[in-house]
Every structure is written in C-alpha cells, then in structure tokens.
Design a protein around this motif. Structure first.
Motif, PDB file in Angstrom:
ATOM      1  N   THR A   2       0.974  -1.235   0.043  1.00 26.19           N
ATOM      2  CA  THR A   2       0.078  -0.130   0.097  1.00 26.19           C
ATOM      3  C   THR A   2       0.858   1.387  -0.108  1.00 26.19           C
ATOM      4  O   THR A   2       2.319   1.009  -0.065  1.00 26.19           O
ATOM      5  N   TYR A   3       0.404   2.406   0.086  1.00 28.11           N
ATOM      6  CA  TYR A   3       1.012   3.461   0.280  1.00 28.11           C
ATOM      7  C   TYR A   3       1.304   3.918   1.635  1.00 28.11           C
ATOM      8  O   TYR A   3       0.360   3.714   2.390  1.00 28.11           O
ATOM      9  N   CYS A  21      -8.518  11.121  -2.859  1.00 24.73           N
ATOM     10  CA  CYS A  21      -8.635   9.762  -2.690  1.00 24.73           C
ATOM     11  C   CYS A  21     -10.152   9.149  -2.942  1.00 24.73           C
ATOM     12  O   CYS A  21     -11.064   9.695  -2.455  1.00 24.73           O
ATOM     13  N   CYS A  25      -9.829   6.346   2.216  1.00 25.47           N
ATOM     14  CA  CYS A  25      -9.210   5.524   2.806  1.00 25.47           C
ATOM     15  C   CYS A  25      -7.758   6.153   3.635  1.00 25.47           C
ATOM     16  O   CYS A  25      -7.155   5.621   4.194  1.00 25.47           O
ATOM     17  N   ILE A  26      -7.964   7.571   3.670  1.00 22.52           N
ATOM     18  CA  ILE A  26      -6.884   8.214   4.454  1.00 22.52           C
ATOM     19  C   ILE A  26      -7.451   8.968   5.583  1.00 22.52           C
ATOM     20  O   ILE A  26      -8.174   9.753   5.523  1.00 22.52           O
ATOM     21  N   ILE A  35      -2.871   5.879   5.864  1.00 22.22           N
ATOM     22  CA  ILE A  35      -3.709   5.191   4.682  1.00 22.22           C
ATOM     23  C   ILE A  35      -3.903   3.778   5.070  1.00 22.22           C
ATOM     24  O   ILE A  35      -3.198   2.969   5.650  1.00 22.22           O
ATOM     25  N   GLU A  39      -8.364  -0.800   2.667  1.00 24.68           N
ATOM     26  CA  GLU A  39      -9.110  -0.144   1.848  1.00 24.68           C
ATOM     27  C   GLU A  39      -8.626   0.722   0.619  1.00 24.68           C
ATOM     28  O   GLU A  39      -9.258   0.976  -0.161  1.00 24.68           O
ATOM     29  N   CYS A  40      -7.317   0.925   0.609  1.00 22.48           N
ATOM     30  CA  CYS A  40      -6.522   1.342  -0.235  1.00 22.48           C
ATOM     31  C   CYS A  40      -6.656   0.513  -1.594  1.00 22.48           C
ATOM     32  O   CYS A  40      -6.289  -0.770  -1.369  1.00 22.48           O
ATOM     33  N   ASP A  42      -4.579   1.041  -4.239  1.00 23.88           N
ATOM     34  CA  ASP A  42      -3.405   1.489  -5.009  1.00 23.88           C
ATOM     35  C   ASP A  42      -3.469   2.257  -6.075  1.00 23.88           C
ATOM     36  O   ASP A  42      -2.552   1.810  -7.155  1.00 23.88           O
ATOM     37  N   CYS A  46      -3.205   9.745  -4.560  1.00 26.12           N
ATOM     38  CA  CYS A  46      -2.965  10.751  -3.453  1.00 26.12           C
ATOM     39  C   CYS A  46      -1.571  11.252  -3.524  1.00 26.12           C
ATOM     40  O   CYS A  46      -1.267  12.230  -3.186  1.00 26.12           O
TER      41      CYS A  46
END
Length: 108
Positions: A2-3, A21, A25-26, A35, A39-40, A42, A46
């Motif tokens: 993820t990020y 986003c 998810c942030i 993050i 839920e991210c 990718d 962002c």
C-alpha cells in the motif's frame, strides 16, 4: 502493499490527498494522516497531490522513514478497517512513535 504517509506530514495535515482519494481510505490522527491498507486500491491518486511529498509506495519509503511503515500498521491495529475515513472523522489517536516526535512542520 500500500501507500505510506511519512515524516513530512507530521503536524502539517494538508489533506489534499484526502480530497483526491477515490475510496476514502486516508484517516486523520492527531498529528498526521494514515492510509488504511485494506481499503486502499493502490491507485496512486494521493501521491502527486501531496504538497510536502510525504506519500510513498510501501517499498519506496526512504530508509530514514521506515518507522512510519510500522506507525501506519499501529494506527490501524487500534482503529481497524471502518470502511471509510469520513465515517470516523478526525481522531486524536497517534501511535506512540508519532506522539513522541518533536513538533514538526513549522518553519521559524
């Protein structure tokens, strides 16, 4: 994968990434943004809008900022995956590593 949001975000909380986003998810802690990896999707939307260049793909986090990977995990150990940051709103919680950092993001 993820990020991850790293040190440049601490005490800045710009939120441009939150607005960009598409999956909400942030999440906002007391001192920085996080993050949610489950839920991210990718998409990377962002990353380019972050004005302080704090967002990295997990494998690209600079070595000096590696503890922020663990801090992200720690944040969601407590919060879980609520299914969208807007449902939760700002929390005052930050993992101990983040809480213990000196004030940042302020220029004298």
């Amino acid at each position: 994968m993820t990020y991850i949001i790293a040190e440049p975000c601490v005490d800045v909380l710009d939120r441009a990434c939150v607005e960009e986003c598409p999956v909400d998810c942030i999440y906002e802690g007391g001192r920085m943004l996080y993050i949610q990896p489950d839920e991210c999707v990718d998409c990377g939307a962002c990353e380019p809008v972050c004005p302080v260049e704090a967002i990295f793909y997990e494998d690209d986090v600079p070595d000096d900022w590696e503890p922020y990977v663990s801090a992200n995990v720690d944040f969601f150990d407590k919060l879980g995956s609520p299914g969208g940051a807007s449902k939760v709103g700002k929390t005052e919680y930050d993992p101990p590593f983040i809480k213990g950092l000196p004030p940042m993001g302020e220029e004298d």
